[in-house]
Design a protein around this motif. Structure first.
Motif, PDB file in Angstrom:
ATOM      1  N   GLY A 293       0.803  -1.210   0.000  1.00 43.31           N
ATOM      2  CA  GLY A 293       0.000   0.000   0.000  1.00 43.31           C
ATOM      3  C   GLY A 293       0.836   1.259   0.000  1.00 43.31           C
ATOM      4  N   TYR A 294       1.939   1.233   0.728  1.00 39.29           N
ATOM      5  CA  TYR A 294       2.842   2.393   0.755  1.00 39.29           C
ATOM      6  C   TYR A 294       3.651   2.485  -0.533  1.00 39.29           C
ATOM      7  CZ  TYR A 294       7.363   4.595   1.616  1.00 39.29           C
ATOM      8  OH  TYR A 294       8.507   5.330   1.501  1.00 39.29           O
ATOM      9  N   GLY A 295       4.276   1.362  -0.951  1.00 35.05           N
ATOM     10  CA  GLY A 295       5.178   1.401  -2.094  1.00 35.05           C
ATOM     11  C   GLY A 295       4.495   1.777  -3.391  1.00 35.05           C
ATOM     12  N   ALA A 296       3.274   1.301  -3.605  1.00 35.90           N
ATOM     13  CA  ALA A 296       2.578   1.594  -4.855  1.00 35.90           C
ATOM     14  C   ALA A 296       2.286   3.079  -4.994  1.00 35.90           C
ATOM     15  CB  ALA A 296       1.287   0.793  -4.927  1.00 35.90           C
ATOM     16  N   LEU A 297       1.990   3.751  -3.893  1.00 33.53           N
ATOM     17  CA  LEU A 297       1.687   5.181  -3.955  1.00 33.53           C
ATOM     18  C   LEU A 297       2.941   6.034  -4.050  1.00 33.53           C
ATOM     19  CD1 LEU A 297      -1.158   4.156  -3.116  1.00 33.53           C
ATOM     20  CD2 LEU A 297      -1.389   6.274  -1.835  1.00 33.53           C
ATOM     21  N   MET A 298       4.106   5.462  -3.723  1.00 31.65           N
ATOM     22  CA  MET A 298       5.354   6.206  -3.844  1.00 31.65           C
ATOM     23  C   MET A 298       5.889   6.191  -5.274  1.00 31.65           C
ATOM     24  SD  MET A 298       6.022   7.544  -0.933  1.00 31.65           S
ATOM     25  CE  MET A 298       7.756   7.982  -1.105  1.00 31.65           C
ATOM     26  N   PHE A 305      -4.454  14.688 -11.300  1.00 29.16           N
ATOM     27  CA  PHE A 305      -5.548  13.720 -11.282  1.00 29.16           C
ATOM     28  C   PHE A 305      -5.485  12.794 -10.072  1.00 29.16           C
ATOM     29  CE2 PHE A 305      -4.588  14.764 -15.731  1.00 29.16           C
ATOM     30  CZ  PHE A 305      -5.813  15.286 -16.126  1.00 29.16           C
ATOM     31  N   GLY A 306      -4.564  13.065  -9.154  1.00 25.60           N
ATOM     32  CA  GLY A 306      -4.488  12.278  -7.934  1.00 25.60           C
ATOM     33  C   GLY A 306      -3.726  10.975  -8.138  1.00 25.60           C
ATOM     34  N   VAL A 307      -3.947  10.054  -7.236  1.00 29.06           N
ATOM     35  CA  VAL A 307      -3.192   8.791  -7.241  1.00 29.06           C
ATOM     36  C   VAL A 307      -4.124   7.596  -7.465  1.00 29.06           C
ATOM     37  CG1 VAL A 307      -1.308   9.658  -5.799  1.00 29.06           C
ATOM     38  CG2 VAL A 307      -3.368   8.735  -4.729  1.00 29.06           C
ATOM     39  N   THR A 308      -5.186   7.817  -8.218  1.00 28.25           N
ATOM     40  CA  THR A 308      -6.144   6.740  -8.452  1.00 28.25           C
ATOM     41  C   THR A 308      -5.491   5.544  -9.122  1.00 28.25           C
ATOM     42  OG1 THR A 308      -7.936   8.350  -8.663  1.00 28.25           O
ATOM     43  CG2 THR A 308      -8.346   6.138  -9.500  1.00 28.25           C
ATOM     44  N   ARG A 309      -4.626   5.821 -10.105  1.00 26.77           N
ATOM     45  CA  ARG A 309      -3.982   4.717 -10.813  1.00 26.77           C
ATOM     46  C   ARG A 309      -3.074   3.917  -9.881  1.00 26.77           C
ATOM     47  NH1 ARG A 309      -1.258   7.356 -15.990  1.00 26.77           N
ATOM     48  NH2 ARG A 309      -0.645   8.832 -14.348  1.00 26.77           N
ATOM     49  N   GLN A 310      -2.361   4.616  -9.006  1.00 30.44           N
ATOM     50  CA  GLN A 310      -1.487   3.918  -8.070  1.00 30.44           C
ATOM     51  C   GLN A 310      -2.286   3.063  -7.081  1.00 30.44           C
ATOM     52  OE1 GLN A 310      -1.113   6.974  -9.141  1.00 30.44           O
ATOM     53  NE2 GLN A 310       0.986   7.736  -8.975  1.00 30.44           N
ATOM     54  N   ILE A 311      -3.436   3.580  -6.653  1.00 36.05           N
ATOM     55  CA  ILE A 311      -4.267   2.813  -5.721  1.00 36.05           C
ATOM     56  C   ILE A 311      -4.800   1.564  -6.406  1.00 36.05           C
ATOM     57  CG2 ILE A 311      -6.406   2.850  -4.382  1.00 36.05           C
ATOM     58  CD1 ILE A 311      -5.916   5.800  -3.830  1.00 36.05           C
ATOM     59  N   VAL A 312      -5.262   1.718  -7.642  1.00 33.39           N
ATOM     60  CA  VAL A 312      -5.753   0.556  -8.393  1.00 33.39           C
ATOM     61  C   VAL A 312      -4.628  -0.452  -8.608  1.00 33.39           C
ATOM     62  CG1 VAL A 312      -6.702  -0.207 -10.602  1.00 33.39           C
ATOM     63  CG2 VAL A 312      -7.592   1.860  -9.509  1.00 33.39           C
ATOM     64  N   PHE A 313      -3.429   0.060  -8.878  1.00 33.95           N
ATOM     65  CA  PHE A 313      -2.278  -0.820  -9.064  1.00 33.95           C
ATOM     66  C   PHE A 313      -1.954  -1.581  -7.778  1.00 33.95           C
ATOM     67  CE2 PHE A 313       2.494  -1.240  -9.356  1.00 33.95           C
ATOM     68  CZ  PHE A 313       2.466  -2.292 -10.258  1.00 33.95           C
ATOM     69  N   ALA A 314      -2.031  -0.897  -6.634  1.00 29.41           N
ATOM     70  CA  ALA A 314      -1.782  -1.550  -5.347  1.00 29.41           C
ATOM     71  C   ALA A 314      -2.820  -2.651  -5.085  1.00 29.41           C
ATOM     72  CB  ALA A 314      -1.809  -0.521  -4.220  1.00 29.41           C
ATOM     73  N   ILE A 315      -4.075  -2.355  -5.389  1.00 33.93           N
ATOM     74  CA  ILE A 315      -5.121  -3.373  -5.205  1.00 33.93           C
ATOM     75  C   ILE A 315      -4.863  -4.560  -6.123  1.00 33.93           C
ATOM     76  CG2 ILE A 315      -7.591  -3.829  -5.470  1.00 33.93           C
ATOM     77  CD1 ILE A 315      -8.106  -0.922  -4.719  1.00 33.93           C
ATOM     78  N   PHE A 316      -4.425  -4.279  -7.346  1.00 33.62           N
ATOM     79  CA  PHE A 316      -4.117  -5.359  -8.290  1.00 33.62           C
ATOM     80  C   PHE A 316      -2.996  -6.252  -7.761  1.00 33.62           C
ATOM     81  CE2 PHE A 316      -1.470  -6.779 -11.895  1.00 33.62           C
ATOM     82  CZ  PHE A 316      -2.359  -7.641 -12.498  1.00 33.62           C
ATOM     83  N   LEU A 317      -1.953  -5.643  -7.196  1.00 37.21           N
ATOM     84  CA  LEU A 317      -0.848  -6.433  -6.646  1.00 37.21           C
ATOM     85  C   LEU A 317      -1.315  -7.280  -5.466  1.00 37.21           C
ATOM     86  CD1 LEU A 317       2.129  -3.880  -6.718  1.00 37.21           C
ATOM     87  CD2 LEU A 317       1.627  -5.741  -8.326  1.00 37.21           C
ATOM     88  N   PRO A 345       2.981 -16.717  -0.922  1.00 38.58           N
ATOM     89  CA  PRO A 345       2.384 -15.382  -1.077  1.00 38.58           C
ATOM     90  C   PRO A 345       3.147 -14.286  -0.344  1.00 38.58           C
ATOM     91  CG  PRO A 345       0.690 -17.010  -0.647  1.00 38.58           C
ATOM     92  CD  PRO A 345       1.995 -17.703  -0.451  1.00 38.58           C
ATOM     93  N   THR A 346       3.683 -14.590   0.836  1.00 37.38           N
ATOM     94  CA  THR A 346       4.465 -13.579   1.556  1.00 37.38           C
ATOM     95  C   THR A 346       5.738 -13.237   0.792  1.00 37.38           C
ATOM     96  OG1 THR A 346       3.601 -14.280   3.704  1.00 37.38           O
ATOM     97  CG2 THR A 346       5.690 -13.100   3.693  1.00 37.38           C
ATOM     98  N   LEU A 347       6.407 -14.254   0.235  1.00 38.55           N
ATOM     99  CA  LEU A 347       7.619 -14.002  -0.541  1.00 38.55           C
ATOM    100  C   LEU A 347       7.311 -13.183  -1.796  1.00 38.55           C
ATOM    101  CD1 LEU A 347       9.366 -17.491  -0.286  1.00 38.55           C
ATOM    102  CD2 LEU A 347       9.837 -15.422   1.030  1.00 38.55           C
ATOM    103  N   VAL A 348       6.211 -13.521  -2.462  1.00 38.65           N
ATOM    104  CA  VAL A 348       5.822 -12.768  -3.658  1.00 38.65           C
ATOM    105  C   VAL A 348       5.491 -11.324  -3.288  1.00 38.65           C
ATOM    106  CG1 VAL A 348       4.081 -12.567  -5.473  1.00 38.65           C
ATOM    107  CG2 VAL A 348       5.021 -14.814  -4.884  1.00 38.65           C
ATOM    108  N   GLY A 349       4.758 -11.137  -2.193  1.00 37.99           N
ATOM    109  CA  GLY A 349       4.445  -9.781  -1.747  1.00 37.99           C
ATOM    110  C   GLY A 349       5.682  -9.006  -1.355  1.00 37.99           C
ATOM    111  N   PHE A 352       7.270  -7.844  -4.555  1.00 38.18           N
ATOM    112  CA  PHE A 352       6.529  -6.696  -5.080  1.00 38.18           C
ATOM    113  C   PHE A 352       6.900  -5.421  -4.328  1.00 38.18           C
ATOM    114  CE2 PHE A 352       2.727  -9.442  -6.629  1.00 38.18           C
ATOM    115  CZ  PHE A 352       3.451  -9.784  -7.751  1.00 38.18           C
ATOM    116  N   SER A 353       6.961  -5.500  -3.001  1.00 36.89           N
ATOM    117  CA  SER A 353       7.276  -4.330  -2.188  1.00 36.89           C
ATOM    118  C   SER A 353       8.682  -3.817  -2.485  1.00 36.89           C
ATOM    119  CB  SER A 353       7.147  -4.670  -0.704  1.00 36.89           C
ATOM    120  OG  SER A 353       5.854  -5.138  -0.393  1.00 36.89           O
TER     121      SER A 353
END
Length: 376
Positions: A293-298, A305-317, A345-349, A352-353
């Motif tokens: 959640g933090y890394g995607a918005l950074m 237009f805000g960070v809508t795309r980053q939030i959607v990307f974080a949800i996708f990850l 899943p923890t290793l994959v996450g 991603f982070s």
């Protein structure tokens, strides 16, 4: 921990409390509605409904903690970015890796909380819930005392009461016993009472009629009686001990003695290994959710237009992490020796982070078109 870290961590905890309260309320109310409809229709009181919903609360809390952690990280990062707090802090020399420290501590705190929940209160509450369900299954009042409804408390039994007086008298009772394949007996009585003695529950019928149908000879015989006592102990399940379910067994027992658990409840060793290690894997997802959640918005710069795309990307990850979890779970259930896959899943996450933070920390390089225009 420096003052900025304490500030971010305090903001995360406050927002986490709000999101957790909202999500738990939504899940809990939905659960309470289902329980209310089922238990009240079975003749139980509102106190029983409240007890059941309270016993289901630890499992609901454990379910929503990763979601609340992710939502808190996204919200605080978005707010600090919009208020230019992150811009000011980065201007002092803080890198995205350094800024991730309070998020990591936040994820560890929530993971510790969830680890405690999944390994202690949740199994105990589930066991207590099943014990209460078993007790209510053997409740005569809940199983039989319902006016104007044809009930089937067990196979081959039909029971009907037209009315129940405030004093507990049953009016116009019908009881059909078809458990014997060669004979059917139907009892009707104008009055009846439920009593309990040392031998179990019984029903005393007054001024009634017993009709016996011999199926082999196709012959009907009737007998009138002034009073007749019918044993109900065979109709309603008593509180015999049942085997424990895997999700209600302590984690150490699942890890150390899986063969004994398998012999008790007939679950495979793979199912036992999956349940045990998921109690350890689930809390780790809280750390992953906070960092994603933090890394995607950074990633990315300022945008009107805000960070809508980053939030959607974080949800996708986060969805990808859950997809990996769903993919490895059947493999572990099929073969208990593959239990390390549960932590994939923890290793994959974590990967991603790390990639997100690396991408956010890379030096800024303007696009060629912009650079060429500035040079000209």
């Amino acid at each position: 921990m420096q003052r900025f870290d304490r500030y971010v961590l305090s903001q995360l905890m406050v927002v986490f409390g709000f999101f957790a309260l909202v999500l738990v309320s939504v899940y809990w109310v939905n659960r309470a509605v289902v329980l209310f409809d089922r238990l009240i229709s079975d003749g139980h009181s509102a106190l029983v409904v409240l007890e059941f919903t309270a016993l289901s609360l630890p499992a609901v809390i454990a379910l929503v903690l990763p979601l609340a952690t992710f939502a808190s990280a996204v919200y605080i990062t978005n707010r600090m970015s919009g208020d230019s707090e992150l811009t000011v802090v980065k201007a002092t020399g803080y890198s995205p890796w350094r800024l991730a420290r309070p998020y990591l501590v936040f994820g560890l705190l929530i993971a510790a909380m969830m680890l405690f929940l999944t390994n202690y209160p949740v199994p105990q509450s589930l066991q207590k819930l099943r014990d209460r369900e078993q007790e209510l299954t053997g409740s005569i009042t809940a199983a039989l005392l319902r006016e104007g409804t044809f009930l089937h408390p067990s196979r081959g039994i039909t029971f009907y009461i037209r009315d129940i007086t405030p004093s507990g008298e049953l009016r116009d009772v019908l009881l059909s016993d078809r458990r014997n394949p060669t004979r059917e007996v139907t009892y009707t009585a104008g009055q009846a009472y439920l009593i309990r003695d040392t031998d179990g529950p019984k029903m005393v019928m007054l001024d009634g009629l017993a009709q016996t149908m011999e199926l082999m000879r196709n012959r009907l015989s009737t007998t009138t009686f002034t009073d007749f006592t019918y044993d109900l102990s065979g109709l309603i399940a008593t509180g015999e001990a049942r085997n424990r379910k895997t999700d209600a067994i302590p984690t150490l027992e699942l890890l150390l003695t899986p063969e004994l658990v398998s012999a008790e409840n007939n679950d495979s060793l793979g199912e036992i290994a999956e349940r045990a290690h998921m109690r350890l894997q689930g809390p780790l997802l809280c750390i992953v959710a906070a960092l994603i959640g933090y890394g995607a918005l950074m990633v990315g710069g300022f945008s009107r237009f805000g960070v809508t795309r980053q939030i959607v990307f974080a949800i996708f990850l986060l969805i990808l992490v859950k997809v990996v979890e769903g993919a490895v779970t059947p493999l572990v259930i099929a073969n208990a020796a593959l239990w390390p896959l549960i932590y994939t899943p923890t290793l994959v996450g974590a990967v991603f982070s790390a990639v997100l933070l690396w991408w956010a920390a890379r030096p800024f390089r303007p696009r060629r078109g912009i650079a060429a225009g500035a040079t000209a």
